[in-house]
Write a protein that holds these residues in place. Sequence first.
Motif, PDB file in Angstrom:
ATOM      1  N   GLN A   8       0.831  -1.200   0.000  1.00 46.55           N
ATOM      2  CA  GLN A   8       0.000   0.000   0.000  1.00 46.55           C
ATOM      3  C   GLN A   8       0.874   1.262   0.000  1.00 46.55           C
ATOM      4  O   GLN A   8       0.601   2.214  -0.713  1.00 46.55           O
ATOM      5  CB  GLN A   8      -0.917   0.022   1.224  1.00 46.55           C
ATOM      6  N   GLN A   9       1.931   1.221   0.807  1.00 50.40           N
ATOM      7  CA  GLN A   9       2.831   2.370   0.894  1.00 50.40           C
ATOM      8  C   GLN A   9       3.523   2.607  -0.448  1.00 50.40           C
ATOM      9  O   GLN A   9       3.623   3.737  -0.913  1.00 50.40           O
ATOM     10  CB  GLN A   9       3.868   2.119   1.987  1.00 50.40           C
ATOM     11  N   LYS A  10       3.990   1.539  -1.078  1.00 44.39           N
ATOM     12  CA  LYS A  10       4.643   1.661  -2.378  1.00 44.39           C
ATOM     13  C   LYS A  10       3.672   2.217  -3.417  1.00 44.39           C
ATOM     14  O   LYS A  10       4.043   3.043  -4.263  1.00 44.39           O
ATOM     15  CB  LYS A  10       5.183   0.318  -2.836  1.00 44.39           C
ATOM     16  N   LYS A  11       2.426   1.758  -3.349  1.00 46.01           N
ATOM     17  CA  LYS A  11       1.408   2.216  -4.281  1.00 46.01           C
ATOM     18  C   LYS A  11       1.178   3.720  -4.130  1.00 46.01           C
ATOM     19  O   LYS A  11       1.085   4.454  -5.115  1.00 46.01           O
ATOM     20  CB  LYS A  11       0.101   1.454  -4.033  1.00 46.01           C
ATOM     21  N   LYS A  12       1.137   4.187  -2.883  1.00 43.15           N
ATOM     22  CA  LYS A  12       0.939   5.618  -2.624  1.00 43.15           C
ATOM     23  C   LYS A  12       2.115   6.430  -3.131  1.00 43.15           C
ATOM     24  O   LYS A  12       1.946   7.495  -3.740  1.00 43.15           O
ATOM     25  CB  LYS A  12       0.760   5.864  -1.124  1.00 43.15           C
ATOM     26  N   GLU A  13       3.330   5.933  -2.877  1.00 44.79           N
ATOM     27  CA  GLU A  13       4.521   6.651  -3.330  1.00 44.79           C
ATOM     28  C   GLU A  13       4.571   6.718  -4.850  1.00 44.79           C
ATOM     29  O   GLU A  13       4.949   7.733  -5.426  1.00 44.79           O
ATOM     30  CB  GLU A  13       5.770   5.964  -2.794  1.00 44.79           C
ATOM     31  N   LYS A  14       4.166   5.671  -5.495  1.00 44.54           N
ATOM     32  CA  LYS A  14       4.152   5.632  -6.959  1.00 44.54           C
ATOM     33  C   LYS A  14       3.152   6.654  -7.502  1.00 44.54           C
ATOM     34  O   LYS A  14       3.401   7.339  -8.477  1.00 44.54           O
ATOM     35  CB  LYS A  14       3.757   4.218  -7.414  1.00 44.54           C
ATOM     36  N   HIS A  15       2.024   6.733  -6.841  1.00 43.49           N
ATOM     37  CA  HIS A  15       0.970   7.643  -7.267  1.00 43.49           C
ATOM     38  C   HIS A  15       1.406   9.106  -7.091  1.00 43.49           C
ATOM     39  O   HIS A  15       1.066   9.963  -7.895  1.00 43.49           O
ATOM     40  CB  HIS A  15      -0.310   7.365  -6.477  1.00 43.49           C
ATOM     41  N   ARG A  16       2.112   9.391  -6.023  1.00 45.10           N
ATOM     42  CA  ARG A  16       2.575  10.767  -5.762  1.00 45.10           C
ATOM     43  C   ARG A  16       3.572  11.230  -6.806  1.00 45.10           C
ATOM     44  O   ARG A  16       3.630  12.408  -7.136  1.00 45.10           O
ATOM     45  CB  ARG A  16       3.265  10.844  -4.394  1.00 45.10           C
ATOM     46  N   GLY A  17       4.366  10.326  -7.332  1.00 46.19           N
ATOM     47  CA  GLY A  17       5.404  10.673  -8.286  1.00 46.19           C
ATOM     48  C   GLY A  17       4.857  11.189  -9.617  1.00 46.19           C
ATOM     49  O   GLY A  17       5.525  11.919 -10.331  1.00 46.19           O
TER      50      GLY A  17
END
Length: 63
Positions: free
Chosen positions: A53-62
């Motif tokens: 979930q954290q990786k998904k959020k970081e990917k989305h922010r980029g």
Amino acid sequence: MQREIRKTLVNTGVGTKSQQALKLQQEQNKQERKVKSREQKAAEKERMFELKQQKKKEKHRGK
């Protein structure tokens, strides 16, 4: 749990009392290991889910 213990005591007619006690202790340890293992697996699964979930959020922010 007590039902299982009672069943094992009733069913184990062979051996001395000390052997029966050792067998019972082994069974209890086996059950405890099972529960502990199950809890560890669940915790690891939860940790991996949170990581994804954290990786998904970081990917989305980029983006």
